[in-house]
Design a protein around this motif. Structure first.
Motif, PDB file in Angstrom:
ATOM      1  N   GLN A  86       0.826  -1.202   0.000  1.00 55.01           N
ATOM      2  CA  GLN A  86       0.000   0.000   0.000  1.00 55.01           C
ATOM      3  C   GLN A  86       0.862   1.255   0.000  1.00 55.01           C
ATOM      4  OE1 GLN A  86      -3.472  -0.033  -0.252  1.00 55.01           O
ATOM      5  NE2 GLN A  86      -3.086   2.140  -0.704  1.00 55.01           N
ATOM      6  N   ALA A  87       1.942   1.233   0.785  1.00 51.16           N
ATOM      7  CA  ALA A  87       2.847   2.390   0.837  1.00 51.16           C
ATOM      8  C   ALA A  87       3.522   2.621  -0.517  1.00 51.16           C
ATOM      9  CB  ALA A  87       3.888   2.200   1.923  1.00 51.16           C
ATOM     10  N   HIS A  97       4.697   5.954  -4.294  1.00 49.51           N
ATOM     11  CA  HIS A  97       5.522   5.743  -5.505  1.00 49.51           C
ATOM     12  C   HIS A  97       6.970   5.430  -5.120  1.00 49.51           C
ATOM     13  CE1 HIS A  97       2.057   7.710  -7.384  1.00 49.51           C
ATOM     14  NE2 HIS A  97       2.250   8.726  -6.564  1.00 49.51           N
ATOM     15  N   LEU A  98       7.144   4.571  -4.111  1.00 55.98           N
ATOM     16  CA  LEU A  98       8.477   4.292  -3.590  1.00 55.98           C
ATOM     17  C   LEU A  98       9.408   3.718  -4.649  1.00 55.98           C
ATOM     18  CD1 LEU A  98       7.544   2.666  -0.151  1.00 55.98           C
ATOM     19  CD2 LEU A  98       8.355   5.006  -0.552  1.00 55.98           C
ATOM     20  N   GLY A  99      10.686   4.040  -4.502  1.00 51.71           N
ATOM     21  CA  GLY A  99      11.694   3.504  -5.410  1.00 51.71           C
ATOM     22  C   GLY A  99      12.182   2.131  -5.008  1.00 51.71           C
ATOM     23  N   GLY A 100      11.972   1.776  -3.730  1.00 48.86           N
ATOM     24  CA  GLY A 100      12.468   0.485  -3.297  1.00 48.86           C
ATOM     25  C   GLY A 100      11.971   0.082  -1.931  1.00 48.86           C
ATOM     26  N   SER A 101      12.284  -1.154  -1.566  1.00 46.22           N
ATOM     27  CA  SER A 101      11.919  -1.712  -0.271  1.00 46.22           C
ATOM     28  C   SER A 101      13.104  -2.508   0.245  1.00 46.22           C
ATOM     29  CB  SER A 101      10.697  -2.628  -0.414  1.00 46.22           C
ATOM     30  OG  SER A 101      10.325  -3.194   0.828  1.00 46.22           O
ATOM     31  N   ILE A 102      13.314  -2.490   1.549  1.00 48.44           N
ATOM     32  CA  ILE A 102      14.369  -3.289   2.163  1.00 48.44           C
ATOM     33  C   ILE A 102      13.736  -4.377   3.021  1.00 48.44           C
ATOM     34  CG2 ILE A 102      14.594  -1.727   4.154  1.00 48.44           C
ATOM     35  CD1 ILE A 102      17.610  -2.421   4.194  1.00 48.44           C
ATOM     36  N   ILE A 103      14.360  -5.547   3.000  1.00 46.44           N
ATOM     37  CA  ILE A 103      13.909  -6.669   3.825  1.00 46.44           C
ATOM     38  C   ILE A 103      14.808  -6.740   5.056  1.00 46.44           C
ATOM     39  CG2 ILE A 103      13.679  -9.182   3.959  1.00 46.44           C
ATOM     40  CD1 ILE A 103      11.521  -7.872   2.254  1.00 46.44           C
ATOM     41  N   LYS A 145      10.733 -15.533  -1.874  1.00 45.94           N
ATOM     42  CA  LYS A 145      10.710 -15.153  -3.287  1.00 45.94           C
ATOM     43  C   LYS A 145       9.352 -14.583  -3.676  1.00 45.94           C
ATOM     44  CE  LYS A 145      11.694 -16.776  -7.944  1.00 45.94           C
ATOM     45  NZ  LYS A 145      12.163 -17.894  -8.812  1.00 45.94           N
ATOM     46  N   THR A 146       8.297 -15.179  -3.161  1.00 45.40           N
ATOM     47  CA  THR A 146       6.948 -14.685  -3.471  1.00 45.40           C
ATOM     48  C   THR A 146       6.743 -13.269  -2.934  1.00 45.40           C
ATOM     49  OG1 THR A 146       6.024 -16.921  -3.490  1.00 45.40           O
ATOM     50  CG2 THR A 146       4.483 -15.116  -3.121  1.00 45.40           C
ATOM     51  N   VAL A 147       7.211 -13.010  -1.707  1.00 48.00           N
ATOM     52  CA  VAL A 147       7.126 -11.661  -1.136  1.00 48.00           C
ATOM     53  C   VAL A 147       7.863 -10.667  -2.017  1.00 48.00           C
ATOM     54  CG1 VAL A 147       7.903 -10.196   0.769  1.00 48.00           C
ATOM     55  CG2 VAL A 147       6.773 -12.372   1.256  1.00 48.00           C
ATOM     56  N   ASN A 148       9.096 -11.007  -2.399  1.00 51.31           N
ATOM     57  CA  ASN A 148       9.886 -10.086  -3.220  1.00 51.31           C
ATOM     58  C   ASN A 148       9.262  -9.865  -4.586  1.00 51.31           C
ATOM     59  OD1 ASN A 148      11.731  -9.641  -1.205  1.00 51.31           O
ATOM     60  ND2 ASN A 148      13.260 -11.060  -1.996  1.00 51.31           N
ATOM     61  N   GLU A 149       8.671 -10.910  -5.146  1.00 53.32           N
ATOM     62  CA  GLU A 149       7.987 -10.753  -6.437  1.00 53.32           C
ATOM     63  C   GLU A 149       6.805  -9.809  -6.329  1.00 53.32           C
ATOM     64  OE1 GLU A 149       7.158 -14.796  -7.491  1.00 53.32           O
ATOM     65  OE2 GLU A 149       9.022 -15.025  -8.651  1.00 53.32           O
ATOM     66  N   SER A 150       6.055  -9.896  -5.234  1.00 49.16           N
ATOM     67  CA  SER A 150       4.907  -9.003  -5.051  1.00 49.16           C
ATOM     68  C   SER A 150       5.375  -7.555  -4.868  1.00 49.16           C
ATOM     69  CB  SER A 150       4.057  -9.449  -3.857  1.00 49.16           C
ATOM     70  OG  SER A 150       4.731  -9.244  -2.629  1.00 49.16           O
ATOM     71  N   LEU A 151       6.469  -7.372  -4.133  1.00 44.00           N
ATOM     72  CA  LEU A 151       7.023  -6.023  -3.957  1.00 44.00           C
ATOM     73  C   LEU A 151       7.524  -5.481  -5.283  1.00 44.00           C
ATOM     74  CD1 LEU A 151       9.043  -6.634  -0.661  1.00 44.00           C
ATOM     75  CD2 LEU A 151       6.942  -5.284  -0.882  1.00 44.00           C
ATOM     76  N   GLN A 152       8.210  -6.314  -6.042  1.00 42.33           N
ATOM     77  CA  GLN A 152       8.756  -5.852  -7.326  1.00 42.33           C
ATOM     78  C   GLN A 152       7.646  -5.483  -8.305  1.00 42.33           C
ATOM     79  OE1 GLN A 152      10.931  -4.170  -9.231  1.00 42.33           O
ATOM     80  NE2 GLN A 152      12.514  -5.592  -8.474  1.00 42.33           N
TER      81      GLN A 152
END
Length: 480
Positions: free
Chosen positions: A25-26, A31-37, A56-63
């Motif tokens: 949602q964020a 319009h974030l440029g990225g996310s950190i795990i 991998k599924t989490v990262n795919e959804s974020l990407q």
């Protein structure tokens, strides 16, 4: 891009827990440029191990969310240095501390290790790793970096940076060199408070900045700006918010993306809460803002600063353009591999991890070759997991545990006694250890213990050289 899109493009945000829904949602809202795990974001199975399919599924959804409406991929980053700082544990390959590469002094070991480490990250969908550290440690007085450092001198650390960076890029993952202007020579932890660097510019150029020059000469794409007040540049101001500090970095020839260290750390958040640090960092010269404590507040502050003129539109445009260019370049690195990295690569690099530890194993005093156990040993140590791991490895090769020489494992700065003392992380405890044989292993991985036993049973040498002074033992101490 709109102003709101540009303000988000320059932020890599974090979230709490294993449910990425609030982050998705964020990403949409800001319009974030990225996310950190971070560690608490990593999904685990019933045994407490990383659930790699779920990760991998989490990262795919974020990407997917980050790429929405853009012609470039988003940044999905992680802190995976090896040793103490590793957000992702088993079943990923465990790696020893970065000081390993300074002790090994081998370009091949450095490159192969980072390519293997980054290949596993790429399989999980990560595009950036906040590593390697170019900080030079001052030894036991350094509370933050220690064995995260390659060593205590530019002569030790510098030559390893180009191969370390090449390893990341060969796997299609962006390295993020940290923490300019050097965190290893200050004695305050910036996670808690603001460290003060009292060295002169001449001293910094000669010592702390030397490895960063080597990384920049090797075309480092990203350099992280730490939270350190440099008296010779801008007294009392964190370097991440200091125009003089970014000017100093650019003065070394750096043309890539300057990213801040995490903006939710004590050195920043205690003095500049509520998002106000975000436009300050951009105004000073940052291109990418890592982990603002409240991304909504930070985004609003950036937009407001552009509208009231305190942050020039041109500066935001420059930062957003640099980040987008970086993301396109990462995509080209990834595409050059020719195919997606399969999940079977995860945990498949035990040989490379052992090779790194074997090349780094450093003997300060004692025998350099030959069987030193003669079939048995007694294992001591404060950390139960370390003792268990070495015990299992010893028994697996037919050694009797109990009797024989006493081997004490040092996990930190504590000194120990026995026939053999082995430092597993920081080597500082060896200075006062009471043992005939003192060795630095720089890691407590199963592979590191296998390398140690190879040496102790006379099957392999100990070729490493001490990368930092330990008490009376000089840099370069080791077997001939």
């Amino acid at each position: 891009m709109t102003l709101a899109e540009k303000a988000g493009q320059v932020m890599v945000a974090f979230y709490a827990g294993t449910d990425p829904a609030p982050q998705l949602q964020a990403i949409k809202d800001l319009h974030l440029g990225g996310s950190i795990i971070m560690g608490d974001n990593v999904p685990t199975d019933a045994g407490g191990r990383v659930d790699i399919a779920a990760m991998k599924t989490v990262n795919e959804s974020l990407q997917q969310a980050l790429s929405q409406g853009r012609n470039w991929p988003g940044i999905i980053s992680v802190d995976q240095e090896g040793g103490l700082v590793a957000r992702l544990r088993a079943p990923l390959t465990e790696w020893p501390s970065p000081m390993t590469y300074g002790a090994a002094g081998s370009a091949d070991v450095s490159r192969n290790s980072m390519q293997a480490l980054a290949t596993e990250l790429a399989a999980l969908g990560f595009t950036m790793d906040h590593a390697p550290s170019a900080d030079l440690t001052v030894g036991a007085q350094d509370p933050t970096i220690g064995a995260r450092s390659l060593g205590s001198s530019g002569a030790v650390a510098g030559p390893q940076l180009a191969p370390l960076l090449a390893g990341f890029e060969a796997a299609g993952v962006l390295p993020s060199v940290k923490h300019f202007p050097g965190h290893g020579s200050v004695t305050t932890d910036s996670h808690l408070a603001l460290p003060e660097q009292k060295a002169s510019l001449a001293q910094l150029r000669k010592r702390d900045w030397a490895p960063f020059r080597d990384a920049i000469a090797a075309a480092a794409p990203v350099v992280m700006m730490g939270h350190i007040a440099v008296d010779a540049l801008e007294p009392g101001m964190p370097s991440s918010l200091s125009a003089a500090s970014y000017k100093a970095l650019r003065g070394l020839g750096f043309e890539g993306v300057a990213i801040t260290d995490a903006l939710n750390m004590g050195a920043i958040e205690s003095t500049y809460p509520g998002g106000q640090a975000a436009p300050m960092a951009l105004q000073a010269g940052a291109d990418l803002l890592l982990m603002p404590a409240d991304p909504y507040a930070a985004h609003a502050a950036i937009v407001a600063a552009v509208k009231d003129g305190s942050l020039p539109q041109q500066r935001l445009d420059e930062a957003a353009t640099r980040v987008a260019t970086l993301q396109l370049w990462q995509e080209s690195l990834h595409n050059s591999l020719g195919k997606e990295v399969p999940l079977t690569e995860v945990g498949a690099h035990l040989a490379e991890s052992k090779a790194a530890s074997a090349a780094a194993l450093t003997v300060l005093t004692g025998q350099c070759s030959g069987d030193q156990l003669h079939g048995s040993l007694t294992i001591r140590g404060a950390d139960a997991q370390d003792v268990q791991r070495l015990t299992e490895a010893a028994r697996a090769r037919g050694l009797q545990v109990g009797g024989g020489p006493v081997l004490t494992l040092l996990d930190g700065g504590e000194a120990g006694s026995g026939d053999i003392a082995v430092a597993l992380g920081d080597p500082w405890g060896l200075a006062a250890a009471d043992a005939r044989l003192k060795a630095a292993l720089y890691g407590d991985t199963p592979a590191a213990f296998e390398a140690l036993l190879d040496y102790l049973t006379g099957e392999a040498p100990a070729p490493g050289k001490l990368p930092a002074k330990v008490g009376s033992y000089a840099v370069g101490t080791g077997c001939k």
